[in-house]
Design a protein around this motif. Structure first.
Motif, mmCIF file in Angstrom:
data_model
loop_
_atom_site.group_PDB
_atom_site.id
_atom_site.type_symbol
_atom_site.label_atom_id
_atom_site.label_comp_id
_atom_site.label_asym_id
_atom_site.label_seq_id
_atom_site.Cartn_x
_atom_site.Cartn_y
_atom_site.Cartn_z
ATOM 1 N N ARG A 178 0.832 -1.200 0.000
ATOM 2 C CA ARG A 178 0.000 0.000 0.000
ATOM 3 C C ARG A 178 0.873 1.260 0.000
ATOM 4 O O ARG A 178 0.559 2.249 -0.664
ATOM 5 N N ALA A 179 1.974 1.203 0.732
ATOM 6 C CA ALA A 179 2.884 2.350 0.791
ATOM 7 C C ALA A 179 3.432 2.662 -0.590
ATOM 8 O O ALA A 179 3.496 3.821 -1.010
ATOM 9 N N LYS A 180 3.838 1.619 -1.311
ATOM 10 C CA LYS A 180 4.384 1.806 -2.651
ATOM 11 C C LYS A 180 3.353 2.451 -3.573
ATOM 12 O O LYS A 180 3.664 3.347 -4.358
ATOM 13 N N GLU A 181 2.107 1.998 -3.459
ATOM 14 C CA GLU A 181 1.051 2.505 -4.335
ATOM 15 C C GLU A 181 0.738 3.979 -4.043
ATOM 16 O O GLU A 181 0.617 4.793 -4.965
ATOM 17 N N ILE A 182 0.617 4.312 -2.742
ATOM 18 C CA ILE A 182 0.262 5.688 -2.380
ATOM 19 C C ILE A 182 1.389 6.647 -2.726
ATOM 20 O O ILE A 182 1.155 7.732 -3.277
ATOM 21 N N VAL A 183 2.635 6.245 -2.428
ATOM 22 C CA VAL A 183 3.775 7.115 -2.717
ATOM 23 C C VAL A 183 3.921 7.320 -4.220
ATOM 24 O O VAL A 183 4.183 8.433 -4.691
ATOM 25 N N SER A 184 3.749 6.259 -4.983
ATOM 26 C CA SER A 184 3.848 6.374 -6.444
ATOM 27 C C SER A 184 2.814 7.349 -6.979
ATOM 28 O O SER A 184 3.074 8.093 -7.933
ATOM 29 N N ASP A 185 1.639 7.341 -6.375
ATOM 30 C CA ASP A 185 0.557 8.226 -6.808
ATOM 31 C C ASP A 185 0.839 9.689 -6.430
ATOM 32 O O ASP A 185 0.615 10.608 -7.230
ATOM 33 N N LEU A 186 1.353 9.903 -5.224
ATOM 34 C CA LEU A 186 1.510 11.267 -4.712
ATOM 35 C C LEU A 186 2.848 11.912 -5.077
ATOM 36 O O LEU A 186 2.965 13.143 -5.033
ATOM 37 N N LEU A 187 3.842 11.106 -5.424
ATOM 38 C CA LEU A 187 5.186 11.639 -5.668
ATOM 39 C C LEU A 187 5.209 12.777 -6.691
ATOM 40 O O LEU A 187 5.783 13.845 -6.419
ATOM 41 N N PRO A 188 4.598 12.628 -7.858
ATOM 42 C CA PRO A 188 4.613 13.744 -8.832
ATOM 43 C C PRO A 188 3.931 15.000 -8.301
ATOM 44 O O PRO A 188 4.369 16.118 -8.579
ATOM 45 N N LEU A 189 2.866 14.817 -7.510
ATOM 46 C CA LEU A 189 2.126 15.957 -6.968
ATOM 47 C C LEU A 189 2.935 16.687 -5.895
ATOM 48 O O LEU A 189 2.884 17.916 -5.792
ATOM 49 N N LEU A 190 3.712 15.917 -5.111
ATOM 50 C CA LEU A 190 4.510 16.528 -4.051
ATOM 51 C C LEU A 190 5.773 17.182 -4.605
ATOM 52 O O LEU A 190 6.316 18.107 -4.007
ATOM 53 N N LYS A 191 6.235 16.721 -5.737
ATOM 54 C CA LYS A 191 7.361 17.397 -6.383
ATOM 55 C C LYS A 191 6.912 18.727 -6.978
ATOM 56 O O LYS A 191 7.648 19.723 -6.962
ATOM 57 N N GLU A 192 5.676 18.735 -7.471
ATOM 58 C CA GLU A 192 5.129 19.950 -8.084
ATOM 59 C C GLU A 192 4.815 21.006 -7.031
ATOM 60 O O GLU A 192 5.107 22.179 -7.205
ATOM 61 N N GLY A 193 4.203 20.563 -5.915
ATOM 62 C CA GLY A 193 3.822 21.499 -4.863
ATOM 63 C C GLY A 193 2.515 22.183 -5.175
ATOM 64 O O GLY A 193 2.502 23.293 -5.696
ATOM 65 N N ILE A 194 1.402 21.534 -4.863
ATOM 66 C CA ILE A 194 0.077 22.106 -5.110
ATOM 67 C C ILE A 194 -0.664 22.221 -3.783
ATOM 68 O O ILE A 194 -0.233 21.695 -2.763
ATOM 69 N N SER A 195 -1.790 22.919 -3.791
ATOM 70 C CA SER A 195 -2.541 23.125 -2.550
ATOM 71 C C SER A 195 -3.068 21.794 -2.020
ATOM 72 O O SER A 195 -3.236 20.825 -2.773
ATOM 73 N N LEU A 196 -3.350 21.767 -0.728
ATOM 74 C CA LEU A 196 -3.892 20.544 -0.122
ATOM 75 C C LEU A 196 -5.211 20.150 -0.768
ATOM 76 O O LEU A 196 -5.468 18.968 -1.015
#
Length: 504
Positions: free
Chosen positions: A46-64
């Motif tokens: 589950r960790a791998k799946e969630i991180v893979s999903d959020l990684l591009p968004l956290l690199k970009e830096g968008i609102s919560l």
């Protein structure tokens, strides 16, 4: 939104972005590299799946809000990952990484660790309001230090250009580079904290402060520290760079309390740290005053916001909903409780939200569920008759500890001070206490002090509520605590009763 992310005391970024030095490797587990505290792993599919999903968004830096919408996982799962990354010092407010220089990246790493600022901009604004004042007879040494600090764009003054007016609105720190002089340092402490720097002895620290260690205390315990008198030669530039970085971190609030509680001295090829705080207590003749100083936390000016996150450790979160009820007590079902007493009980120790048990109407140190509120009822028509009752906030239920068959509670008044006067129309007595054992699981020796502070706040809240409940309260501070604890069945535990409140 999670309690941590929505907590106003937590500077959680509105547009969370991974720090530029953070690298995430996704293999059989998720490995995060670059955190100031070192690498860590997130295990599980589950960790791998969630991180893979959020990684591009956290690199970009968008609102919560945008993050929750774009993520393929639930808000709760996203929050849990964000909490871990934030606590580990991997997230900050969005920045354009291409505009960051080496110093900015250094700042970001430590801002993310100590969490005193919401952004790099806020940190730099703080630095603009800081000033370093350097004192010393070695003009070359003073000038070299001044150049170092000016490279960080920090206002730096020496004896030649010192102007008290220029420091009036500044967070100032003095660097004292002369031979140690207790009187001189004490005089400066009337204006600002003093960092002691001894180039000949290859030592920097302690940071003297009126809210920390004083020069006379330092002198008093030097012999007991058994300091190695030999001094290894060190390049002046290397030593001053070390002093500069630690001073910038200190004045910029991106440092721990090591300089407030001790000092560093070069021994062999490394700096050795000498802690002073514990030695101060060992050196003093044991007394209540010295013990108070030993157990107290550093002054608020030296405490980092990251310390607030200890409340969110799993073991500490359990303390916020600690169940105080005993299985030996009788649970009250379908029993009518006097509305006035019910209001006083629920609106003090009760939770504001019975579904999300986190905040209570009366706050406590560390948000620990340690407040105890008992009611000695002498009204035969109330509750289940005369007896001692307890409101348990974790299940929102009343319990009977003792009934009138075991104890004639009308004689409870005899446990109060003989010289006190009581009202003939008294309905009962509220007993205000705290469980120091529970508090000690988090605060150790400081628990007794927190327990007493908790009871003071609890009493204040009760007195305010008495006007709404339309009851008269009279506070008794002199009573037989040992006998009362015996009645409650807790005389062998570390629980205290501070106040007996008469209810009319």
């Amino acid at each position: 939104m999670s309690q941590l992310i929505s907590d106003p005391m937590v500077h959680f970024p509105k547009e969370p972005q991974l720090l530029p030095n953070i690298n995430i490797i996704i293999e059989e587990a998720v490995t995060v590299i670059g955190s100031v505290d070192g690498p860590f792993r997130l295990n599980g599919t589950r960790a791998k799946e969630i991180v893979s999903d959020l990684l591009p968004l956290l690199k970009e830096g968008i609102s919560l809000e945008a993050l929750y919408i774009k993520a393929r996982y639930s808000k709760e799962e996203v929050d849990q990952l964000l909490e871990i990354l934030f606590i580990k010092g991997c997230l900050m407010q969005k920045e354009d990484h291409q505009l960051l220089d080496r110093t900015d990246k250094f700042y970001l790493r430590y801002i993310s660790k100590f969490k005193n600022f919401s952004s790099l901009k806020a940190f730099k604004t703080h630095l603009d309001n800081c000033c370093i004042y350097i004192i010393g007879k070695d003009a070359l040494l003073v000038e070299a230090l001044k150049e170092n600090f000016e490279s960080f764009n920090i206002m730096t003054l020496t004896a030649n250009d010192f102007n008290p007016v220029s420091l009036s609105n500044k967070r100032s720190l003095c660097i004292y580079t002369d031979d140690f002089n207790e009187t001189s340092i004490k005089n400066i402490l009337g204006y600002m904290d003093v960092l002691y720097v001894n180039y000949k002895g290859q030592q920097f620290g302690p940071l003297f402060s009126q809210k920390g260690i004083m020069p006379d205390e330092y002198i008093g315990i030097l012999e007991s520290l058994k300091i190695n008198p030999s001094v290894e030669e060190m390049d002046e530039k290397e030593f001053l760079n070390c002093v500069t970085l630690n001073t910038v971190r200190e004045i910029g609030k991106i440092n721990n309390t090591s300089l407030v509680e001790g000092f560093y001295k070069k021994e062999f090829i490394n700096f050795k740290y000498y802690a002073l705080r514990n030695k101060l207590y060992e050196h003093d003749v044991p007394s209540i005053v010295s013990f108070e100083k030993f157990i107290q936390f550093p002054a608020s000016k030296f405490v980092n916001a990251s310390s607030h996150l200890t409340h969110y450790k799993s073991k500490n979160l359990k303390l916020t909903v600690y169940n105080q009820a005993s299985f030996l007590w009788k649970k009250l079902d379908d029993v009518e409780i006097p509305s006035q007493i019910d209001l006083l009980m629920r609106k003090t120790v009760g939770y504001k939200d019975l579904e999300i048990k986190y905040k209570r109407y009366t706050p406590t140190g560390g948000n620990i569920n340690s407040n105890l509120l008992f009611y000695v009822n002498i009204n035969e028509k109330a509750f289940m008759g005369k007896g001692i009752y307890f409101y348990n906030n974790t299940d929102n239920t009343y319990y009977q500890i003792m009934n009138d068959e075991l104890l004639d509670v009308t004689n409870f008044v005899k446990l109060l001070d003989r010289n006190c006067t009581t009202n003939q129309n008294v309905q009962g007595y509220l007993l205000l206490g705290n469980d120091t054992d529970i508090i000690a699981e988090k605060y150790n020796d400081f628990s007794f002090k927190i327990a007493n502070l908790n009871n003071g706040i609890l009493l204040s809240n009760l007195m305010s509520l008495s006007k709404i409940a339309d009851v008269q309260l009279k506070v008794h501070t002199r009573f037989d605590e040992k006998a009362i604890l015996h009645l409650l069945g807790i005389e062998r535990s570390n629980e205290i009763i501070n106040f007996v409140v008469e209810v009319v």
